[in-house]
Motif scaffolding. Structure first.
Motif, mmCIF file in Angstrom:
data_model
loop_
_atom_site.group_PDB
_atom_site.id
_atom_site.type_symbol
_atom_site.label_atom_id
_atom_site.label_comp_id
_atom_site.label_asym_id
_atom_site.label_seq_id
_atom_site.Cartn_x
_atom_site.Cartn_y
_atom_site.Cartn_z
ATOM 1 N N ASP A 14 47.909 -22.556 76.176
ATOM 2 C CA ASP A 14 48.190 -23.977 75.969
ATOM 3 C C ASP A 14 49.333 -24.443 76.865
ATOM 4 O OD1 ASP A 14 46.296 -24.029 74.050
ATOM 5 O OD2 ASP A 14 47.675 -24.037 72.352
ATOM 6 N N LEU A 15 50.369 -23.617 76.978
ATOM 7 C CA LEU A 15 51.576 -24.058 77.677
ATOM 8 C C LEU A 15 51.389 -24.089 79.189
ATOM 9 C CD1 LEU A 15 54.185 -22.169 75.515
ATOM 10 C CD2 LEU A 15 53.899 -24.638 75.686
ATOM 11 N N HIS A 52 61.058 -13.699 77.309
ATOM 12 C CA HIS A 52 61.728 -14.529 78.316
ATOM 13 C C HIS A 52 60.819 -15.641 78.840
ATOM 14 C CE1 HIS A 52 65.280 -11.921 78.476
ATOM 15 N NE2 HIS A 52 64.416 -10.959 78.208
ATOM 16 N N ILE A 53 59.640 -15.257 79.334
ATOM 17 C CA ILE A 53 58.748 -16.276 79.916
ATOM 18 C C ILE A 53 58.230 -17.229 78.812
ATOM 19 C CG2 ILE A 53 56.651 -16.699 81.253
ATOM 20 C CD1 ILE A 53 58.740 -15.160 82.880
ATOM 21 N N LEU A 54 57.662 -16.660 77.760
ATOM 22 C CA LEU A 54 57.103 -17.538 76.706
ATOM 23 C C LEU A 54 58.200 -18.281 75.955
ATOM 24 C CD1 LEU A 54 54.100 -15.502 75.232
ATOM 25 C CD2 LEU A 54 54.120 -17.219 77.052
ATOM 26 N N ASN A 55 59.350 -17.626 75.760
ATOM 27 C CA ASN A 55 60.460 -18.324 75.090
ATOM 28 C C ASN A 55 60.935 -19.531 75.897
ATOM 29 O OD1 ASN A 55 60.721 -15.571 73.652
ATOM 30 N ND2 ASN A 55 62.038 -16.960 72.511
ATOM 31 N N SER A 56 60.830 -19.447 77.211
ATOM 32 C CA SER A 56 61.186 -20.596 78.050
ATOM 33 C C SER A 56 60.058 -21.620 78.052
ATOM 34 C CB SER A 56 61.459 -20.131 79.491
ATOM 35 O OG SER A 56 62.555 -19.241 79.538
ATOM 36 N N ALA A 57 58.826 -21.141 78.185
ATOM 37 C CA ALA A 57 57.680 -22.054 78.325
ATOM 38 C C ALA A 57 57.463 -22.901 77.075
ATOM 39 C CB ALA A 57 56.412 -21.256 78.631
ATOM 40 N N ILE A 58 57.809 -22.364 75.921
ATOM 41 C CA ILE A 58 57.551 -23.111 74.683
ATOM 42 C C ILE A 58 58.336 -24.432 74.642
ATOM 43 C CG2 ILE A 58 59.357 -22.063 73.220
ATOM 44 C CD1 ILE A 58 56.018 -22.074 71.716
ATOM 45 N N ALA A 59 59.416 -24.494 75.445
ATOM 46 C CA ALA A 59 60.220 -25.726 75.489
ATOM 47 C C ALA A 59 59.692 -26.731 76.520
ATOM 48 C CB ALA A 59 61.676 -25.388 75.799
ATOM 49 N N ALA A 60 58.711 -26.348 77.314
ATOM 50 C CA ALA A 60 58.261 -27.204 78.424
ATOM 51 C C ALA A 60 57.844 -28.609 77.987
ATOM 52 C CB ALA A 60 57.133 -26.517 79.197
ATOM 53 N N PRO A 61 57.172 -28.768 76.828
ATOM 54 C CA PRO A 61 56.752 -30.135 76.457
ATOM 55 C C PRO A 61 57.917 -31.085 76.171
ATOM 56 C CG PRO A 61 55.462 -28.477 75.253
ATOM 57 C CD PRO A 61 56.593 -27.758 75.924
ATOM 58 N N LEU A 62 59.139 -30.560 76.034
ATOM 59 C CA LEU A 62 60.279 -31.431 75.702
ATOM 60 C C LEU A 62 60.797 -32.217 76.905
ATOM 61 C CD1 LEU A 62 62.424 -28.962 73.516
ATOM 62 C CD2 LEU A 62 60.568 -30.474 72.797
ATOM 63 N N VAL A 80 59.993 -21.321 85.115
ATOM 64 C CA VAL A 80 58.911 -21.335 84.118
ATOM 65 C C VAL A 80 58.544 -22.786 83.784
ATOM 66 C CG1 VAL A 80 58.276 -20.669 81.770
ATOM 67 C CG2 VAL A 80 59.618 -19.106 83.195
ATOM 68 N N LEU A 81 59.565 -23.633 83.635
ATOM 69 C CA LEU A 81 59.297 -25.053 83.357
ATOM 70 C C LEU A 81 58.557 -25.696 84.526
ATOM 71 C CD1 LEU A 81 62.727 -26.137 81.802
ATOM 72 C CD2 LEU A 81 60.630 -25.493 80.593
ATOM 73 N N ALA A 82 58.968 -25.348 85.744
ATOM 74 C CA ALA A 82 58.323 -25.933 86.931
ATOM 75 C C ALA A 82 56.868 -25.517 87.021
ATOM 76 C CB ALA A 82 59.081 -25.504 88.186
ATOM 77 N N ILE A 83 56.560 -24.285 86.591
ATOM 78 C CA ILE A 83 55.167 -23.824 86.595
ATOM 79 C C ILE A 83 54.369 -24.564 85.517
ATOM 80 C CG2 ILE A 83 53.669 -21.838 86.099
ATOM 81 C CD1 ILE A 83 55.914 -20.068 87.375
ATOM 82 N N ALA A 84 54.938 -24.634 84.315
ATOM 83 C CA ALA A 84 54.219 -25.250 83.192
ATOM 84 C C ALA A 84 54.077 -26.760 83.347
ATOM 85 C CB ALA A 84 54.932 -24.932 81.874
ATOM 86 N N ALA A 131 67.423 -35.028 82.226
ATOM 87 C CA ALA A 131 67.731 -33.988 81.239
ATOM 88 C C ALA A 131 68.350 -32.790 81.954
ATOM 89 C CB ALA A 131 66.477 -33.554 80.504
ATOM 90 N N VAL A 132 69.199 -32.083 81.221
ATOM 91 C CA VAL A 132 69.810 -30.857 81.760
ATOM 92 C C VAL A 132 69.553 -29.740 80.768
ATOM 93 C CG1 VAL A 132 71.965 -29.736 82.440
ATOM 94 C CG2 VAL A 132 71.562 -32.128 83.039
ATOM 95 N N THR A 133 69.133 -28.590 81.296
ATOM 96 C CA THR A 133 68.901 -27.428 80.456
ATOM 97 C C THR A 133 69.742 -26.258 80.966
ATOM 98 O OG1 THR A 133 67.185 -26.081 79.403
ATOM 99 C CG2 THR A 133 66.888 -26.557 81.746
ATOM 100 N N ALA A 134 69.839 -25.220 80.141
ATOM 101 C CA ALA A 134 70.500 -23.962 80.512
ATOM 102 C C ALA A 134 70.091 -22.949 79.464
ATOM 103 C CB ALA A 134 72.022 -24.124 80.536
#
Ligand SMILES: C[S@@+](CC[C@H](N)C(=O)[O-])C[C@H]1O[C@@H](n2cnc3c(N)ncnc32)[C@H](O)[C@@H]1O
Length: 206
Positions: A14-15, A52-62, A80-84, A131-134
């Motif tokens: 899905d992500l 790591h990858i999925l834990n980052s990707a799950i936030a992509a819709p935000l 990961v966000l850029a890919i998703a 938005a800023v993430t870290a």
């Protein structure tokens, strides 16, 4: 060495959608070179995909618009966000030269046209983003003064945090006031889907 498991959690499909293959290629590159290039610890290798990858990707819709990832390291969560999310413009901010080299190599080899990489400390960047993430950079008391000035008026901090986030929030109240954070909250993503859910600290900056 296991990389991406044969059976994908449905969340991954899905992500990443049609870009799941890019996520696998990035993961495989990290597994192949991450330890020797000092990007990721050996204990993390077997769980790069799940923790790591999925834990980052799950936030992509935000995310939407322009996004900075401060202290991107090996590319988490920024690459990961850029890919998703090919519709989001990512700026990866990382001061360490060898990590910047790695990030640029990945951007090129994965053909990501929505990413730029800046070699800098967050506090020296002087740009503004929607938005800023870290992730795994420092506790909120230290991280908010570095990241909040990079958020446009009315934009959002969306920081990926660990179990300790309630204590970090208690310790950072003065910084929230100083940097005009409002609507502070924690969202827990991926419960029952990921090995370890992702805790996201969110706040409006104005
Ligand atoms: C523990 S690593 C985490 C990397 C990645 N975000 C992750 O989740 O795996 C912390 C990263 O933050 C970077 N860093 C430390 N202080 C920073 C600052 N002031 N501005 C930007 N990056 C910083 C370090 O160079 C390092 O790559």
């Amino acid at each position: 060495m296991p990389t991406t498991p044969e059976i994908e959690p449905a969340a991954a499909v899905d992500l990443f959608g049609p870009r799941l293959d890019l996520a696998r290629r990035y993961t495989d590159a990290l597994v192949a070179e991450g330890e020797t290039r000092g990007l990721i610890g050996p204990l993390e290798l077997p769980r790069i995909w799940t923790r790591h990858i999925l834990n980052s990707a799950i936030a992509a819709p935000l995310f939407d618009g322009s996004v900075a990832d401060v202290g991107s390291g090996a590319g988490l969560p920024g690459l990961v966000l850029a890919i998703a999310r090919p519709d989001v413009q990512l700026t990866l901010i990382e001061p360490m030269e060898r990590r910047v080299t790695w990030l640029n190599e990945q951007v090129e080899s994965l053909g990501l046209d929505n990413v730029r990489v800046m070699r800098a400390r967050g506090e020296d960047v002087g740009l503004e983003f929607d938005a800023v993430t870290a992730r795994a950079v420092s506790a909120l008391r230290t991280l908010v003064p570095i990241t909040a000035p990079l958020v446009k008026d009315g934009g959002e901090l969306i920081l990926l945090k660990g179990h300790n986030v309630p204590a970090e929030i208690d310790a950072a109240q003065k910084m929230f006031k100083k940097h005009k954070l409002s609507d502070v909250r924690v969202e827990v993503l991926g419960e029952g889907v990921l090995d370890e859910p992702t805790r996201v600290f969110r706040a409006r900056v104005r």
